[in-house]
Design a protein around this motif. Structure first.
Motif, mmCIF file in Angstrom:
data_model
loop_
_atom_site.group_PDB
_atom_site.id
_atom_site.type_symbol
_atom_site.label_atom_id
_atom_site.label_comp_id
_atom_site.label_asym_id
_atom_site.label_seq_id
_atom_site.Cartn_x
_atom_site.Cartn_y
_atom_site.Cartn_z
ATOM 1 N N VAL A 96 0.825 -1.210 0.000
ATOM 2 C CA VAL A 96 0.000 0.000 0.000
ATOM 3 C C VAL A 96 0.857 1.259 0.000
ATOM 4 C CG1 VAL A 96 -1.705 1.328 1.302
ATOM 5 C CG2 VAL A 96 -1.930 -1.153 1.134
ATOM 6 N N GLN A 97 1.894 1.281 0.821
ATOM 7 C CA GLN A 97 2.664 2.512 0.999
ATOM 8 C C GLN A 97 3.240 3.041 -0.307
ATOM 9 O OE1 GLN A 97 5.282 2.773 4.484
ATOM 10 N NE2 GLN A 97 6.904 3.424 3.091
ATOM 11 N N GLY A 98 3.746 2.164 -1.141
ATOM 12 C CA GLY A 98 4.357 2.589 -2.393
ATOM 13 C C GLY A 98 3.380 3.152 -3.403
ATOM 14 N N SER A 99 2.088 2.917 -3.184
ATOM 15 C CA SER A 99 1.065 3.398 -4.126
ATOM 16 C C SER A 99 0.453 4.724 -3.718
ATOM 17 C CB SER A 99 -0.050 2.360 -4.252
ATOM 18 O OG SER A 99 -0.927 2.410 -3.120
ATOM 19 N N LEU A 100 0.779 5.227 -2.534
ATOM 20 C CA LEU A 100 0.148 6.453 -2.056
ATOM 21 C C LEU A 100 0.570 7.646 -2.901
ATOM 22 C CD1 LEU A 100 0.528 6.021 1.818
ATOM 23 C CD2 LEU A 100 -1.434 5.438 0.381
ATOM 24 N N THR A 122 2.724 18.774 21.252
ATOM 25 C CA THR A 122 3.182 19.968 20.553
ATOM 26 C C THR A 122 4.426 19.738 19.717
ATOM 27 O OG1 THR A 122 4.359 20.606 22.575
ATOM 28 C CG2 THR A 122 2.160 21.552 22.229
ATOM 29 N N THR A 123 5.181 18.668 20.019
ATOM 30 C CA THR A 123 6.412 18.351 19.288
ATOM 31 C C THR A 123 6.364 16.910 18.804
ATOM 32 O OG1 THR A 123 7.737 19.908 20.581
ATOM 33 C CG2 THR A 123 8.920 18.151 19.442
ATOM 34 N N ILE A 124 6.767 16.709 17.543
ATOM 35 C CA ILE A 124 6.735 15.382 16.930
ATOM 36 C C ILE A 124 8.034 15.149 16.170
ATOM 37 C CG2 ILE A 124 5.479 13.831 15.380
ATOM 38 C CD1 ILE A 124 3.172 15.964 15.441
ATOM 39 N N LEU A 125 8.632 13.983 16.372
ATOM 40 C CA LEU A 125 9.625 13.510 15.416
ATOM 41 C C LEU A 125 8.863 12.693 14.381
ATOM 42 C CD1 LEU A 125 13.138 11.968 16.010
ATOM 43 C CD2 LEU A 125 11.684 11.325 14.121
ATOM 44 N N ASP A 126 8.750 13.236 13.165
ATOM 45 C CA ASP A 126 7.976 12.612 12.093
ATOM 46 C C ASP A 126 8.909 11.763 11.236
ATOM 47 O OD1 ASP A 126 6.321 11.881 10.044
ATOM 48 O OD2 ASP A 126 6.032 13.904 9.240
ATOM 49 N N HIS A 127 8.863 10.454 11.461
ATOM 50 C CA HIS A 127 9.614 9.496 10.640
ATOM 51 C C HIS A 127 8.804 9.285 9.360
ATOM 52 C CE1 HIS A 127 12.152 5.578 10.534
ATOM 53 N NE2 HIS A 127 11.597 5.731 9.352
ATOM 54 N N PHE A 128 9.158 10.038 8.328
ATOM 55 C CA PHE A 128 8.358 10.096 7.092
ATOM 56 C C PHE A 128 8.902 9.082 6.087
ATOM 57 C CE2 PHE A 128 7.708 12.361 2.888
ATOM 58 C CZ PHE A 128 6.428 11.847 2.717
ATOM 59 N N HIS A 129 8.359 7.870 6.138
ATOM 60 C CA HIS A 129 8.877 6.806 5.282
ATOM 61 C C HIS A 129 8.025 6.592 4.027
ATOM 62 C CE1 HIS A 129 5.934 4.857 7.801
ATOM 63 N NE2 HIS A 129 6.139 3.653 7.314
ATOM 64 N N ALA A 130 7.431 7.680 3.528
ATOM 65 C CA ALA A 130 6.736 7.622 2.234
ATOM 66 C C ALA A 130 7.295 8.692 1.299
ATOM 67 C CB ALA A 130 5.234 7.810 2.432
ATOM 68 N N ALA A 131 8.597 8.932 1.397
ATOM 69 C CA ALA A 131 9.255 9.941 0.560
ATOM 70 C C ALA A 131 9.613 9.323 -0.789
ATOM 71 C CB ALA A 131 10.508 10.469 1.264
ATOM 72 N N PRO A 155 12.547 12.775 6.610
ATOM 73 C CA PRO A 155 12.283 11.913 5.452
ATOM 74 C C PRO A 155 13.191 10.694 5.483
ATOM 75 C CG PRO A 155 12.601 14.202 4.778
ATOM 76 C CD PRO A 155 13.029 14.100 6.205
ATOM 77 N N ALA A 156 12.657 9.566 5.039
ATOM 78 C CA ALA A 156 13.402 8.317 5.092
ATOM 79 C C ALA A 156 14.222 8.100 3.826
ATOM 80 C CB ALA A 156 12.453 7.142 5.293
ATOM 81 N N ARG A 157 15.461 7.708 4.013
ATOM 82 C CA ARG A 157 16.339 7.330 2.905
ATOM 83 C C ARG A 157 16.043 5.870 2.570
ATOM 84 N NH1 ARG A 157 18.993 4.761 0.035
ATOM 85 N NH2 ARG A 157 17.093 5.293 -1.082
ATOM 86 N N GLN A 158 15.028 5.695 1.720
ATOM 87 C CA GLN A 158 14.644 4.352 1.310
ATOM 88 C C GLN A 158 13.739 4.460 0.097
ATOM 89 O OE1 GLN A 158 12.448 3.650 5.109
ATOM 90 N NE2 GLN A 158 10.786 2.923 3.817
ATOM 91 N N SER A 159 13.462 3.327 -0.532
ATOM 92 C CA SER A 159 12.539 3.293 -1.657
ATOM 93 C C SER A 159 11.618 2.095 -1.491
ATOM 94 C CB SER A 159 13.299 3.205 -2.984
ATOM 95 O OG SER A 159 14.082 2.026 -3.039
ATOM 96 N N ALA A 160 10.481 2.148 -2.162
ATOM 97 C CA ALA A 160 9.519 1.049 -2.077
ATOM 98 C C ALA A 160 10.014 -0.139 -2.899
ATOM 99 C CB ALA A 160 8.161 1.509 -2.603
ATOM 100 N N PRO A 161 9.677 -1.364 -2.485
ATOM 101 C CA PRO A 161 10.084 -2.524 -3.291
ATOM 102 C C PRO A 161 9.395 -2.516 -4.645
ATOM 103 C CG PRO A 161 8.594 -3.205 -1.524
ATOM 104 C CD PRO A 161 8.919 -1.771 -1.284
ATOM 105 N N THR A 162 10.104 -2.956 -5.678
ATOM 106 C CA THR A 162 9.516 -3.066 -7.018
ATOM 107 C C THR A 162 8.891 -4.434 -7.224
ATOM 108 O OG1 THR A 162 11.783 -3.534 -7.766
ATOM 109 C CG2 THR A 162 10.932 -1.316 -8.133
ATOM 110 N N GLN A 163 9.222 -5.402 -6.386
ATOM 111 C CA GLN A 163 8.508 -6.680 -6.363
ATOM 112 C C GLN A 163 8.788 -7.350 -5.036
ATOM 113 O OE1 GLN A 163 10.341 -9.053 -9.612
ATOM 114 N NE2 GLN A 163 11.231 -10.331 -7.993
ATOM 115 N N ILE A 164 7.854 -8.218 -4.614
ATOM 116 C CA ILE A 164 8.091 -8.996 -3.398
ATOM 117 C C ILE A 164 8.049 -10.494 -3.674
ATOM 118 C CG2 ILE A 164 7.247 -7.161 -1.901
ATOM 119 C CD1 ILE A 164 4.728 -8.833 -1.438
#
Length: 480
Positions: A96-100, A122-131, A155-164
């Motif tokens: 799902v994540q890779g399709s957003l 009031t404060t958040i560390l936002d681990h944004f893994h949909a970059a 932002p997360a240094r990563q990419s979505a899988p192209t196949q599983i």
């Protein structure tokens, strides 16, 4: 003109820099000038152009600090409540994540930040893994800036899988590494990692790809990011060896915060090398006890970290799994730790203690000042003190939930909810007043529901279940 707000007649409840001291609870007025707490005294006389807020029968606390949250996942709210972590990884993270779309990520991020503010976070560390693209990053950052929250946006240094199937492949990884590097450097070059001129939003980095490629590649990338400088670097640790991998690669530092760290539950020795690596480097832990227990991450280590002198805070993790408040996280953390201790006493036929081992004050600290320390922000936020930024929460102590409670620490920890949060300030700006968000919620809710329905239509539950069953039958559960 600089704004001036006087919180008059309230009861302040705050931790102090002394970790061994009980929180301070006392009656006083709080004068806010601009973004700063300028004065705390009894009976402050309001000067001209001062907005006076009647805080009689109100509690004034620091804003809560969330050290681990995937904010965009509010667009997937309640989709993952009954999943194990392994099932979640296959269904959500790898599909799902890779399709957003950028628009879905954007509205999820805005709604998620507002959810936090509504709950006094009031404060958040936002681990944004949909970059997944520059457009995704731009949409998420716009939403963060628009929300008014204080955010370490990572932002997360990563990419979505192209196949599983039949094997996992990350075909976009080399290209993603390069454009993400350039995008992060571009953002950092604007103002040394400050994404708002006032520093309310800063650039961080999420980094969960240590398992891919040579270690030298990761060392070089992280060194480039530290040169910006990013304010924090965050990574997931569940039951794996990552803490020692980071240590051995020379990557640990005061700017590192590891979420979960359930592997530490099984490492009780006083001189354990993982615990020692954290304490010696100043790296921190972000505990999210509610979903750690429910999704089979392992047992939460927040209070263990506090007792060992390791920096630690609490987090929500994701509102696709559980609610966006830290009240629940405090309660679950405390009651699990107490229950675990009681079980140890029972199984070993030990004498019952005079009092519980852990107290409300300890988890209140985790949710406020300890969280600020974990993020390296305790000089600015986390306690109600003169000179600190005015990140504050005002509770209605006459509410249905709180009336009759004499101790604000116990009252907030065990009885409060968002409905008791009457006022929230971030950097001196009022973002919730009279129990309602200043930002109009109706249009946000409408767009959030529309995008959430779109995602569920694209990814029916039965389709995701088939993918998960195929993975489970073929590979067993993913290792984490």
């Amino acid at each position: 003109m600089t704004s001036k707000i006087l919180l008059k007649g309230g009861t302040i409840a705050t931790c102090t820099g002394d970790r061994t001291a009980a929180p301070r609870v006392y009656k006083a007025d709080v004068l806010i000038v601009g973004n700063t707490i300028a004065q705390i005294e009894e009976s402050i006389a309001p000067g001209p152009d001062v907005e006076v807020v009647d805080c009689v029968n109100k509690w004034i606390t620091p804003g809560f600090v969330d050290t681990h949250r995937h904010v965009f996942m509010t667009v997937l709210r309640a989709n993952h409540c009954d999943m194990l972590l392994s099932e979640y990884l296959v269904k959500m993270s790898w599909n799902v994540q890779g399709s957003l779309t950028p628009e879905e990520v954007g509205i999820g991020t805005l709604a998620g930040c507002l959810d936090a503010l509504h709950n006094g976070v009031t404060t958040i560390l936002d681990h944004f893994h949909a970059a997944h693209s520059p457009a995704h990053m731009d949409a998420a950052l716009r939403a963060v800036l628009e929300s008014g929250a204080r955010v370490v946006w990572a932002p997360a240094r990563q990419s979505a899988p192209t196949q599983i199937f039949p094997t996992m492949e990350f075909g976009h990884e080399p290209a993603a590494r390069e454009w993400q590097r350039e995008k992060l450097k571009e953002l950092g070059a604007l103002n040394g990692g400050k994404l708002r001129p006032d520093g309310r939003v800063t650039l961080g980095l999420a980094y969960d790809v240590l398992w891919q490629g040579p270690m030298s590649m990761h060392q070089d990338f992280i060194a480039e990011m530290r040169a910006i400088p990013v304010s924090n670097i965050t990574a997931h640790v569940v039951k794996g060896p990552q803490i020692l991998q980071w240590r051995d690669a020379g990557l640990l530092g005061r700017d590192v915060i590891f979420s979960h760290c359930n592997v530490l539950t099984d490492r009780a020795a006083p001189d354990d090398e993982m615990w020692a690596a954290l304490k010696e480097s100043g790296a921190a832990v972000a505990a999210t006890p509610e979903d750690e227990l429910g999704m089979a991450h392992g047992n939460p280590v927040g209070l263990d970290a506090l007792s060992r002198g390791v920096h630690c805070g609490l987090g929500v993790d994701a509102t696709s799994i559980n609610g966006g408040d830290l009240f629940t996280q405090m309660r679950v953390m405390l009651q699990w730790a107490r229950g675990h201790d009681h079980e140890h006493i029972h199984l070993n036929k030990l004498a019952l203690p005079l009092h519980p081992k852990f107290s409300s004050a300890e988890v209140f600290r985790l949710a406020t000042l300890s969280g600020a320390e974990a993020l390296g922000l305790s000089d600015l936020i986390g306690s109600v003190e003169v000179g600190k930024r005015a990140d504050l929460v005002v509770f209605d102590a006459d509410s249905v939930n709180l009336a009759g409670a004499a101790d604000p620490i116990a009252g907030v920890t065990f009885h409060a909810s968002s409905e008791d949060v009457e006022m929230v300030l971030v950097d001196g700006e009022v973002v919730k007043r009279g129990g309602k968000l200043v930002r109009e919620w109706g249009p946000v809710a409408k767009e959030l529901k529309r995008k959430a329905d779109d995602i569920r239509e694209r990814w029916p539950a039965d389709q995701l279940e088939k993918i998960w069953k195929k993975w489970y039958d073929t590979n067993g559960t993913p290792a984490f």
